[in-house]
Each structure stands twice: as structure tokens, then as C-alpha cells.
Design a protein around this motif. Structure first.
Motif, PDB file in Angstrom:
ATOM      1  N   ILE A   3       0.845  -1.208   0.000  1.00 54.09           N
ATOM      2  CA  ILE A   3       0.000   0.000   0.000  1.00 54.09           C
ATOM      3  C   ILE A   3       0.873   1.248   0.000  1.00 54.09           C
ATOM      4  CG2 ILE A   3      -1.638   1.330   1.392  1.00 54.09           C
ATOM      5  CD1 ILE A   3      -2.798  -1.417   2.281  1.00 54.09           C
ATOM      6  N   ILE A   4       1.890   1.252   0.839  1.00 51.35           N
ATOM      7  CA  ILE A   4       2.772   2.421   0.926  1.00 51.35           C
ATOM      8  C   ILE A   4       3.509   2.650  -0.391  1.00 51.35           C
ATOM      9  CG2 ILE A   4       4.842   3.319   2.065  1.00 51.35           C
ATOM     10  CD1 ILE A   4       3.711   1.954   4.653  1.00 51.35           C
ATOM     11  N   GLU A   5       3.972   1.576  -1.021  1.00 50.65           N
ATOM     12  CA  GLU A   5       4.668   1.723  -2.304  1.00 50.65           C
ATOM     13  C   GLU A   5       3.748   2.307  -3.380  1.00 50.65           C
ATOM     14  OE1 GLU A   5       6.253  -2.180  -3.062  1.00 50.65           O
ATOM     15  OE2 GLU A   5       8.105  -1.737  -1.990  1.00 50.65           O
ATOM     16  N   ALA A   6       2.464   1.997  -3.317  1.00 46.82           N
ATOM     17  CA  ALA A   6       1.514   2.537  -4.285  1.00 46.82           C
ATOM     18  C   ALA A   6       1.254   4.027  -4.047  1.00 46.82           C
ATOM     19  CB  ALA A   6       0.197   1.763  -4.220  1.00 46.82           C
ATOM     20  N   LEU A   7       1.400   4.468  -2.803  1.00 48.31           N
ATOM     21  CA  LEU A   7       1.076   5.861  -2.451  1.00 48.31           C
ATOM     22  C   LEU A   7       2.276   6.801  -2.486  1.00 48.31           C
ATOM     23  CD1 LEU A   7      -1.236   5.174   0.596  1.00 48.31           C
ATOM     24  CD2 LEU A   7      -1.923   5.921  -1.684  1.00 48.31           C
ATOM     25  N   VAL A   8       3.475   6.266  -2.303  1.00 46.66           N
ATOM     26  CA  VAL A   8       4.654   7.111  -2.142  1.00 46.66           C
ATOM     27  C   VAL A   8       5.481   7.103  -3.419  1.00 46.66           C
ATOM     28  CG1 VAL A   8       6.810   7.407  -0.860  1.00 46.66           C
ATOM     29  CG2 VAL A   8       4.721   6.777   0.350  1.00 46.66           C
ATOM     30  N   GLN A   9       5.765   8.307  -3.902  1.00 43.51           N
ATOM     31  CA  GLN A   9       6.603   8.441  -5.094  1.00 43.51           C
ATOM     32  C   GLN A   9       8.073   8.328  -4.735  1.00 43.51           C
ATOM     33  OE1 GLN A   9       5.572  11.682  -7.658  1.00 43.51           O
ATOM     34  NE2 GLN A   9       7.673  11.935  -8.357  1.00 43.51           N
TER      35      GLN A   9
END
Length: 93
Positions: free
Chosen positions: A53-59
Motif C-alpha cells: 500500500i505504501i509503495e503505491a502511495l509514495v513516489q
């Protein structure tokens, strides 16, 4: 006429003010979304799912450090992605 330059400047100021208002609205919505997501991610027990989830949200995440030993400090810059054409940067000292 003498009023034309002033009217053009007033229009430009109005446009900038409207743009700033839209940006504030986007940032407010982004903050509310991040707050909600933080609570949801905290409730997930599986580390791999949290990471996904974090990888999908954080550039990107950048860490800058200063000093050494016990006097070392870090500043973290996190850039979140919300739309393909925009991102929001959040920093913590």
C-alpha cells in the motif's frame, strides 16, 4: 485607456487567487486522505500488505542527515503521488 492595465492586473490577481484556492483545497483533501490511510494502514497486521500500500502511495523518500553520533539529526522528505501529473511533498524535521 488608463484603466486597461489596472483591469488586466486585477484579472491576473484574481486568477492567481483562484489557483491558490484550488491548491489549498487539493492539499486539504490530500491531508485528510493521508490521515485516513494512516489509520487504515496501522490496522493492517501483515507487513507485506502494508508495504504494498505504501509503495503505491509514495513516489519517493529522501533522508538528509547532519552531524554525528548523539548530535546527528535527520530530515525526511516524502513525496506522495495522488494523480499522474501531481505530487505532494511532506517533510518532518
Amino acid at each position: 485607456s488608463e484603466l486597461e492595465p489596472l483591469q488586466e492586473e486585477l484579472l491576473a490577481i484574481s486568477d492567481r487567487q483562484a489557483h491558490a484556492g484550488r491548491q489549498v483545497g487539493k492539499l486539504t483533501n490530500a491531508q485528510a486522505l493521508l490521515d485516513s490511510l494512516r489509520e487504515k494502514v496501522a490496522a493492517i497486521a501483515e507487513p507485506a500488505e502494508k508495504r504494498s500500500i505504501i509503495e503505491a502511495l509514495v513516489q519517493s523518500i529522501e533522508v538528509a542527515t547532519e552531524g554525528q553520533g548523539h548530535h546527528k539529526t535527520a530530515e525526511v522528505h516524502v513525496t506522495y503521488r495522488f494523480e499522474p501529473s501531481s505530487s505532494v511533498e511532506y517533510s518532518t524535521p
